[in-house]
Design an enzyme around this catalytic site. Structure first.
Site, short mmCIF file in Angstrom:
data_model
loop_
_atom_site.label_atom_id
_atom_site.label_comp_id
_atom_site.label_asym_id
_atom_site.label_seq_id
_atom_site.Cartn_x
_atom_site.Cartn_y
_atom_site.Cartn_z
N HIS A 243 1.88 4.73 -2.75
CA HIS A 243 2.07 6.16 -2.49
C HIS A 243 3.47 6.61 -2.93
CE1 HIS A 243 -1.70 6.47 -0.43
NE2 HIS A 243 -1.34 5.74 0.62
N HIS B 111 0.83 -1.20 0.00
CA HIS B 111 0.00 0.00 0.00
C HIS B 111 0.87 1.26 0.00
CE1 HIS B 111 -3.57 2.43 1.33
NE2 HIS B 111 -2.61 3.16 1.89
N GLU B 112 1.85 1.27 0.90
CA GLU B 112 2.74 2.44 0.98
C GLU B 112 3.63 2.56 -0.25
OE1 GLU B 112 2.36 4.70 3.19
OE2 GLU B 112 0.87 3.55 4.32
#
Length: 445
Positions: free
Chosen positions: A23, A19-20
């Site tokens: 980003h 998920h990170e």
């Protein structure tokens, strides 16, 4: 317990780190300076800084990770350096960076599902057991041995597929047209009608079973034959599948077979078995033995269950397509379920927290790699959908602020954001409290 903990920590580490990574990757593409990418939280155990000035760290608490960007330019920064800060980016770039985390979770689920489809997995075949006559399935004419081929025109490859499609019908009421292949052959269409929605309350048991839909019970298979036993005298062998005994015919299950034999001590019973795909007729005389204060018949064999299985496997392109479709269906159904919970159509007891997630992680890890990867895909979808909800404190809340900025032509006032953050935090705390309550209620009930 140790395996459950390890499986849960590994799951969180993989899903939150990916998920990170979403980003981070989109931030780099947009020219934003990333100060730190940490796997885990707390004190850094290992760290290094790359040529772009990003510190990569492995931290002591292995529960996910985070990305730290340069939000505002440092005092005295040049124009070029200031342009690399997050808040200096056009609103569409900020939206792309924020949305990338949840989108990466959904993409990861597609990869997991596609990988499973390419390798091939063994899952229960969609063959039904005998429903209660009074149940919706019984009233619709379903019989033991019916194999589900399609639901509302959508092909069904396994019981998992059938269950997933039928749960939506159960939760909303209505009807579903099922194409089935009876045990005798041919294809028939049967319409399952559910006049009222099922609240899918976990405390009420399996909602599909309540509707009369359940898997065919495992066929009794001889695992071991005792020396000198009536089973050995009859010629039974390990690996034999028992398909009939006495006047007990049709799809058998182990409990019905044992009960029948117990009631016929000393009686010569014809018994039919499948051995290497060939039907063989034998005769067995159950021995009269004393058990639990009464006389029962025994044949001296160890029985096991044999659930009909199918192998689901696709080519590369079909696997990617099925993975994407399954991810979309799961995400969309999750959103609809959340909406139904919000209006009370579905029980809030379906909301699960970290305790239940950890329990499922341990259970699937014990079953095997395929089950664990399926679990990772499902949790990755849940993480992606949850973060896209328009709740302040989540990625979806930030996207809501940016949409308002687009509509207003200027950023949302700081006062609005502060109120939203407090409201969002309160809502998340309430949801987490309810999820933990449900977790512990399941443990103790």
């Amino acid at each position: 317990m140790f395996l459950t903990l390890i499986a849960f920590v590994v799951a969180l580490g993989i899903l939150i780190t990916f998920h990170e990574l979403g980003h981070y990757w989109i931030a780099r593409l947009c020219g934003v300076r990333v100060l730190r990418f940490s796997i885990g939280f707390g004190r850094a155990i290992l760290r290094r800084t790359d040529k772009h000035g990003t510190e990569w760290a492995v931290s002591a608490i292995p529960l996910g990770g985070y990305v730290k960007m340069q939000d505002d330019p440092e005092p005295g920064a040049s124009r070029a350096e200031a342009a690399r800060s997050f808040n200096a980016q056009p609103v569409w770039r900020r939206m792309a960076i924020v949305a990338a985390g949840p989108v990466f979770n959904l993409v990861l689920a597609v990869v997991f599902y596609a990988g499973l489809d390419m390798v091939g997995t063994q899952v229960p075949a969609p063959i039904l057991g005998q429903p209660e006559i009074s149940s919706p399935a019984g009233q619709a004419g379903f019989m033991a041995g019916d194999k589900i081929l399609a639901i509302d025109g959508n092909a069904v490859a396994s019981w998992n597929d059938a269950r997933w499609r039928l749960l939506d019908v159960l939760s909303s009421g209505g009807q579903a047209a099922l194409d089935v292949q009876p045990a005798a052959g041919g294809v028939q269409r049967r319409v399952l009608v559910l006049k009222t929605g099922n609240r899918l309350d976990p405390s009420q048991g399996d909602p599909l079973a309540a509707a009369g839909l359940h898997l065919q019970r495992p066929r009794p298979v001889v695992r071991e034959v005792g020396a000198g036993s009536p089973g050995q005298a009859a010629g039974l062998q390990a690996g034999d599948t028992i398909v009939g005994v006495g006047d007990l015919k049709g799809p058998l299950d182990a409990s019905a077979l044992v009960g029948y034999i117990q009631q016929h001590a000393g009686v010569s019973l014809p018994i039919t078995v499948l051995r290497g795909g060939v039907a063989i007729s034998l005769h067995v005389v159950p021995r009269d033995v004393q058990a639990e204060g009464r006389e029962v018949g025994r044949i001296g064999v160890l029985l096991g269950g044999d659930v009909p299985m199918v192998t689901v496997r696709y080519g590369v392109l079909d696997s990617v397509w099925h993975g994407a479709r399954r991810t979309w269906d799961t995400a969309w159904m999750s959103l609809r379920m959340m909406g139904r919970m919000a209006v009370g159509d579905i029980s809030w007891r379906n909301l699960s927290g970290p305790v239940t997630m950890a329990d499922y992680a341990g259970q699937t890890a014990r079953i095997g790699l395929a089950a664990y990867v399926s679990y990772l895909a499902l949790i990755s979808i849940s993480l992606g959908v949850l973060n896209l909800l328009p709740i302040p404190m989540l990625d979806g809340g930030h996207l809501l602020y940016y949409l308002l900025e687009v509509v207003r032509g200027r950023p949302v006032p700081e006062r609005w954001m502060q109120i939203g953050q407090r409201t969002g935090l309160g809502l998340l705390v309430c949801l987490m409290g309810l999820a933990l309550f449900n977790d512990f209620a399941r443990l103790f009930t």
